[in-house]
Motif scaffolding. Structure first.
Motif, PDB file in Angstrom:
ATOM      1  N   CYS A   1      -6.274  -1.813  -0.089  1.00 45.65           N
ATOM      2  CA  CYS A   1      -5.666  -2.112   1.044  1.00 45.65           C
ATOM      3  C   CYS A   1      -6.527  -2.385   2.113  1.00 45.65           C
ATOM      4  O   CYS A   1      -7.480  -1.640   2.513  1.00 45.65           O
ATOM      5  CB  CYS A   1      -4.831  -0.899   1.437  1.00 45.65           C
TER       6      CYS A   1
ATOM      7  N   CYS B   1       0.825  -1.125  -0.085  1.00 43.05           N
ATOM      8  CA  CYS B   1       0.063  -0.059  -0.084  1.00 43.05           C
ATOM      9  C   CYS B   1       0.774   1.156  -0.119  1.00 43.05           C
ATOM     10  O   CYS B   1       2.059   1.156   0.668  1.00 43.05           O
ATOM     11  CB  CYS B   1      -0.685  -0.103   1.304  1.00 43.05           C
TER      12      CYS B   1
ATOM     13  N   CYS C   1      -0.171   3.312   3.611  1.00 41.71           N
ATOM     14  CA  CYS C   1       0.033   2.923   4.996  1.00 41.71           C
ATOM     15  C   CYS C   1       1.353   2.061   4.874  1.00 41.71           C
ATOM     16  O   CYS C   1       1.855   1.529   6.083  1.00 41.71           O
ATOM     17  CB  CYS C   1      -1.056   2.264   5.757  1.00 41.71           C
TER      18      CYS C   1
ATOM     19  N   CYS D   1      -6.118   0.195   5.310  1.00 40.88           N
ATOM     20  CA  CYS D   1      -6.666   1.624   5.401  1.00 40.88           C
ATOM     21  C   CYS D   1      -7.509   1.835   4.346  1.00 40.88           C
ATOM     22  O   CYS D   1      -8.257   2.883   4.198  1.00 40.88           O
ATOM     23  CB  CYS D   1      -5.373   2.714   5.475  1.00 40.88           C
TER      24      CYS D   1
HETATM   25 ZN   LIG Z   1      -2.956   0.834   3.329  1.00 41.32          ZN
END
Ligand SMILES: [Zn+2]
Length: 114
Positions: A90, A73, A76, A93
């Motif tokens: 993701c 990702c 994050c 998040c």
């Molecule tokens: Zn993420």
């Protein structure tokens, strides 16, 4: 056939490594193939059997380890297995997108010679 030329490159590498170490036989080759590499493992296996005939690797076993796609990702940094490959989300998040960090491999990973 795409796999034949890729296999030839890997086989040439294996044979030259065996020759460099004074080995006469190649017993086993290990390869890692990413699911997104565009390479069909069965076709690779078939190409190996055809190309190795008459070489030091004739009759050797080809073990193919498949690598599932994995994304990292951008938001994050978490790594995850995508449920949807075209627009991965993701699970940590919820951000869309990310970088493919695994799944494109095509490499010779191990060699057994004597
Ligand atoms: Zn993420």
């Amino acid at each position: 056939m795409h796999e034949a030329s890729l296999m030839k490159t890997a086989l040439d590498l294996a044979l030259s490594q065996a020759a460099a170490q004074g080995a006469r036989r190649v017993h086993r080759l290990g390869m890692r193939v990413g699911d997104l590499s565009g390479v069909v493992p069965d076709a690779l296996q078939f190409a190996f059997e055809a190309l190795s005939l008459g070489s030091a690797a004739e009759g050797a076993r080809l073990d193919i380890e498949r690598v599932a796609p994995r994304y990292a990702c951008d938001t994050c940094g978490a790594e995850f297995d995508p449920a949807e490959e075209l627009l991965p989300e993701c699970p940590h998040c919820g951000a869309l997108g990310g970088r493919l960090c695994r799944g494109l491999e095509l490499e010779l990973t191990s060699l057994e010679i004597s």
